[in-house]
Design a protein around this motif. Sequence first.
Motif, PDB file in Angstrom:
ATOM      1  N   SER A  48      24.258  55.868  73.384  1.00 20.91           N
ATOM      2  CA  SER A  48      24.784  54.622  73.924  1.00 20.91           C
ATOM      3  C   SER A  48      24.194  53.391  73.240  1.00 20.91           C
ATOM      4  CB  SER A  48      24.512  54.556  75.431  1.00 20.91           C
ATOM      5  OG  SER A  48      23.119  54.534  75.664  1.00 20.91           O
ATOM      6  N   ALA A  49      23.248  53.568  72.323  1.00 22.39           N
ATOM      7  CA  ALA A  49      22.644  52.424  71.639  1.00 22.39           C
ATOM      8  C   ALA A  49      23.676  51.776  70.723  1.00 22.39           C
ATOM      9  CB  ALA A  49      21.427  52.860  70.831  1.00 22.39           C
ATOM     10  N   ALA A  50      23.632  50.461  70.608  1.00 20.45           N
ATOM     11  CA  ALA A  50      24.571  49.739  69.756  1.00 20.45           C
ATOM     12  C   ALA A  50      24.256  50.000  68.295  1.00 20.45           C
ATOM     13  CB  ALA A  50      24.485  48.245  70.051  1.00 20.45           C
ATOM     14  N   VAL A  51      25.292  50.240  67.509  1.00 19.74           N
ATOM     15  CA  VAL A  51      25.129  50.439  66.080  1.00 19.74           C
ATOM     16  C   VAL A  51      24.953  49.071  65.436  1.00 19.74           C
ATOM     17  CG1 VAL A  51      26.286  51.269  64.004  1.00 19.74           C
ATOM     18  CG2 VAL A  51      26.569  52.498  66.145  1.00 19.74           C
ATOM     19  N   PRO A  52      23.938  48.891  64.588  1.00 22.72           N
ATOM     20  CA  PRO A  52      23.780  47.589  63.949  1.00 22.72           C
ATOM     21  C   PRO A  52      24.963  47.319  63.024  1.00 22.72           C
ATOM     22  CG  PRO A  52      22.214  49.180  63.068  1.00 22.72           C
ATOM     23  CD  PRO A  52      22.914  49.838  64.205  1.00 22.72           C
ATOM     24  N   ALA A  53      25.345  46.072  62.932  1.00 20.03           N
ATOM     25  CA  ALA A  53      26.478  45.709  62.102  1.00 20.03           C
ATOM     26  C   ALA A  53      26.165  46.004  60.645  1.00 20.03           C
ATOM     27  CB  ALA A  53      26.805  44.230  62.284  1.00 20.03           C
ATOM     28  N   SER A  54      27.134  46.564  59.955  1.00 23.07           N
ATOM     29  CA  SER A  54      26.999  46.816  58.529  1.00 23.07           C
ATOM     30  C   SER A  54      28.390  46.826  57.928  1.00 23.07           C
ATOM     31  CB  SER A  54      26.277  48.137  58.272  1.00 23.07           C
ATOM     32  OG  SER A  54      27.011  49.219  58.815  1.00 23.07           O
ATOM     33  N   LEU A  55      28.438  46.818  56.605  1.00 19.37           N
ATOM     34  CA  LEU A  55      29.709  46.871  55.909  1.00 19.37           C
ATOM     35  C   LEU A  55      30.081  48.316  55.656  1.00 19.37           C
ATOM     36  CD1 LEU A  55      29.117  44.043  53.294  1.00 19.37           C
ATOM     37  CD2 LEU A  55      30.589  43.946  55.302  1.00 19.37           C
ATOM     38  N   LYS A  56      31.365  48.611  55.711  1.00 16.50           N
ATOM     39  CA  LYS A  56      31.822  49.958  55.417  1.00 16.50           C
ATOM     40  C   LYS A  56      33.021  49.893  54.482  1.00 16.50           C
ATOM     41  CE  LYS A  56      35.015  50.534  59.281  1.00 16.50           C
ATOM     42  NZ  LYS A  56      35.422  51.379  60.374  1.00 16.50           N
ATOM     43  N   VAL A  57      33.179  50.951  53.708  1.00 14.21           N
ATOM     44  CA  VAL A  57      34.349  51.090  52.851  1.00 14.21           C
ATOM     45  C   VAL A  57      35.522  51.427  53.765  1.00 14.21           C
ATOM     46  CG1 VAL A  57      35.364  52.382  50.945  1.00 14.21           C
ATOM     47  CG2 VAL A  57      32.921  51.853  50.920  1.00 14.21           C
ATOM     48  N   ASP A  58      36.599  50.646  53.663  1.00 14.78           N
ATOM     49  CA  ASP A  58      37.722  50.775  54.586  1.00 14.78           C
ATOM     50  C   ASP A  58      39.012  51.105  53.833  1.00 14.78           C
ATOM     51  OD1 ASP A  58      38.854  50.640  57.185  1.00 14.78           O
ATOM     52  OD2 ASP A  58      39.673  48.666  56.684  1.00 14.78           O
ATOM     53  N   GLY A  59      39.002  52.221  53.129  1.00 16.85           N
ATOM     54  CA  GLY A  59      40.190  52.632  52.380  1.00 16.85           C
ATOM     55  C   GLY A  59      39.797  53.192  51.031  1.00 16.85           C
ATOM     56  N   ASP A  60      40.780  53.307  50.163  1.00 17.13           N
ATOM     57  CA  ASP A  60      40.544  53.867  48.832  1.00 17.13           C
ATOM     58  C   ASP A  60      39.966  52.814  47.901  1.00 17.13           C
ATOM     59  OD1 ASP A  60      41.518  56.368  49.566  1.00 17.13           O
ATOM     60  OD2 ASP A  60      43.587  55.806  49.092  1.00 17.13           O
ATOM     61  N   VAL A  61      38.957  53.215  47.137  1.00 20.03           N
ATOM     62  CA  VAL A  61      38.314  52.347  46.163  1.00 20.03           C
ATOM     63  C   VAL A  61      39.043  52.507  44.829  1.00 20.03           C
ATOM     64  CG1 VAL A  61      36.167  51.887  44.908  1.00 20.03           C
ATOM     65  CG2 VAL A  61      36.095  52.549  47.326  1.00 20.03           C
ATOM     66  N   THR A  62      39.399  51.386  44.217  1.00 21.29           N
ATOM     67  CA  THR A  62      40.006  51.405  42.890  1.00 21.29           C
ATOM     68  C   THR A  62      38.886  51.320  41.863  1.00 21.29           C
ATOM     69  OG1 THR A  62      41.940  50.267  43.754  1.00 21.29           O
ATOM     70  CG2 THR A  62      41.652  50.258  41.364  1.00 21.29           C
ATOM     71  N   VAL A  63      38.904  52.253  40.907  1.00 24.78           N
ATOM     72  CA  VAL A  63      37.829  52.341  39.919  1.00 24.78           C
ATOM     73  C   VAL A  63      38.427  52.234  38.526  1.00 24.78           C
ATOM     74  CG1 VAL A  63      35.965  53.774  39.024  1.00 24.78           C
ATOM     75  CG2 VAL A  63      36.515  53.859  41.449  1.00 24.78           C
ATOM     76  N   ASP A  64      37.945  51.285  37.721  1.00 24.69           N
ATOM     77  CA  ASP A  64      38.315  51.191  36.308  1.00 24.69           C
ATOM     78  C   ASP A  64      37.131  51.670  35.491  1.00 24.69           C
ATOM     79  OD1 ASP A  64      40.717  50.058  37.056  1.00 24.69           O
ATOM     80  OD2 ASP A  64      40.054  47.997  36.704  1.00 24.69           O
ATOM     81  N   THR A  65      37.406  52.513  34.490  1.00 23.78           N
ATOM     82  CA  THR A  65      36.333  53.041  33.641  1.00 23.78           C
ATOM     83  C   THR A  65      36.671  52.822  32.179  1.00 23.78           C
ATOM     84  OG1 THR A  65      37.318  55.246  33.536  1.00 23.78           O
ATOM     85  CG2 THR A  65      35.748  54.850  35.316  1.00 23.78           C
ATOM     86  N   ARG A  66      35.623  52.834  31.370  1.00 21.82           N
ATOM     87  CA  ARG A  66      35.761  52.833  29.925  1.00 21.82           C
ATOM     88  C   ARG A  66      34.675  53.735  29.372  1.00 21.82           C
ATOM     89  NH1 ARG A  66      34.480  47.900  26.305  1.00 21.82           N
ATOM     90  NH2 ARG A  66      34.616  46.897  28.309  1.00 21.82           N
ATOM     91  N   ASN A  67      35.058  54.746  28.608  1.00 22.02           N
ATOM     92  CA  ASN A  67      34.109  55.721  28.040  1.00 22.02           C
ATOM     93  C   ASN A  67      33.268  56.382  29.129  1.00 22.02           C
ATOM     94  OD1 ASN A  67      35.022  55.106  25.453  1.00 22.02           O
ATOM     95  ND2 ASN A  67      33.519  53.468  25.221  1.00 22.02           N
ATOM     96  N   ASN A  68      33.890  56.752  30.237  1.00 18.74           N
ATOM     97  CA  ASN A  68      33.242  57.423  31.368  1.00 18.74           C
ATOM     98  C   ASN A  68      32.172  56.562  32.046  1.00 18.74           C
ATOM     99  OD1 ASN A  68      33.088  59.619  33.143  1.00 18.74           O
ATOM    100  ND2 ASN A  68      31.350  60.469  32.047  1.00 18.74           N
ATOM    101  N   VAL A  69      32.295  55.248  31.931  1.00 17.75           N
ATOM    102  CA  VAL A  69      31.388  54.311  32.597  1.00 17.75           C
ATOM    103  C   VAL A  69      32.236  53.398  33.480  1.00 17.75           C
ATOM    104  CG1 VAL A  69      29.785  52.390  32.253  1.00 17.75           C
ATOM    105  CG2 VAL A  69      29.689  54.369  30.735  1.00 17.75           C
ATOM    106  N   VAL A  70      31.838  53.251  34.737  1.00 21.11           N
ATOM    107  CA  VAL A  70      32.564  52.384  35.665  1.00 21.11           C
ATOM    108  C   VAL A  70      32.333  50.927  35.258  1.00 21.11           C
ATOM    109  CG1 VAL A  70      32.781  51.650  38.066  1.00 21.11           C
ATOM    110  CG2 VAL A  70      32.358  54.055  37.538  1.00 21.11           C
ATOM    111  N   THR A  71      33.432  50.187  35.059  1.00 25.96           N
ATOM    112  CA  THR A  71      33.335  48.782  34.662  1.00 25.96           C
ATOM    113  C   THR A  71      33.818  47.832  35.745  1.00 25.96           C
ATOM    114  OG1 THR A  71      35.493  48.934  33.581  1.00 25.96           O
ATOM    115  CG2 THR A  71      33.537  49.284  32.200  1.00 25.96           C
ATOM    116  N   ARG A  72      34.674  48.325  36.643  1.00 27.02           N
ATOM    117  CA  ARG A  72      35.229  47.459  37.684  1.00 27.02           C
ATOM    118  C   ARG A  72      35.553  48.300  38.910  1.00 27.02           C
ATOM    119  NH1 ARG A  72      40.616  45.847  38.971  1.00 27.02           N
ATOM    120  NH2 ARG A  72      40.714  43.777  39.851  1.00 27.02           N
TER     121      ARG A  72
END
Length: 169
Positions: A48-72
């Motif tokens: 019953s303890a309140a969860v502290p506010a935090s940010l969460k990922v809310d859907g699919d993340v779009t990932v751009d890569t170049r040479n197997n390295v995440v750039t965006r």
Amino acid sequence: MTLPAMYPTRTLALLMLAAFAGVALWLFAPRSIGSSTGSQSGNGGNASAAVPASLKVDGDVTVDTRNNVVTRLVVPLAVRGNESIALGDDAGKLRAETAMSDSASAAVPATYNVTWLGGNGDHVLDPGEHALLTVILPAASSVHPNNPLRLVIAEANGANLVIEDVLGR
């Protein structure tokens, strides 16, 4: 004539050491292990303890890569919990923390901007509101698409906003 011992000394010594080790583990183990009254919520067993506010990922993340390295990354965000979270307008600093193996990790500086999807026009993400966090990483970094990733936004007041498991979806 001497009679052989009923129980060899070495066996008794090993049994005693095993018993002491078992008691030591039991005494020093976290109390949530083996507790049937605890919860899986990670808040010390008090459901019953309140969860502290935090940010969460809310859907699919779009990932751009170049040479197997995440750039965006484009990360949809929402609030976890019942409290609002102030998101700066690109004034804070962001770092991407990645685990490359069990024993090696890296932190990469990044730039970001926040796009608000609806909301009331302030720079505060309220429960029920959504935003997109666009993160630009250096082209030469250690962030790869298959590595665990968390984003840490360092605010001007010294607080850190952490977004866990960004690539874990």
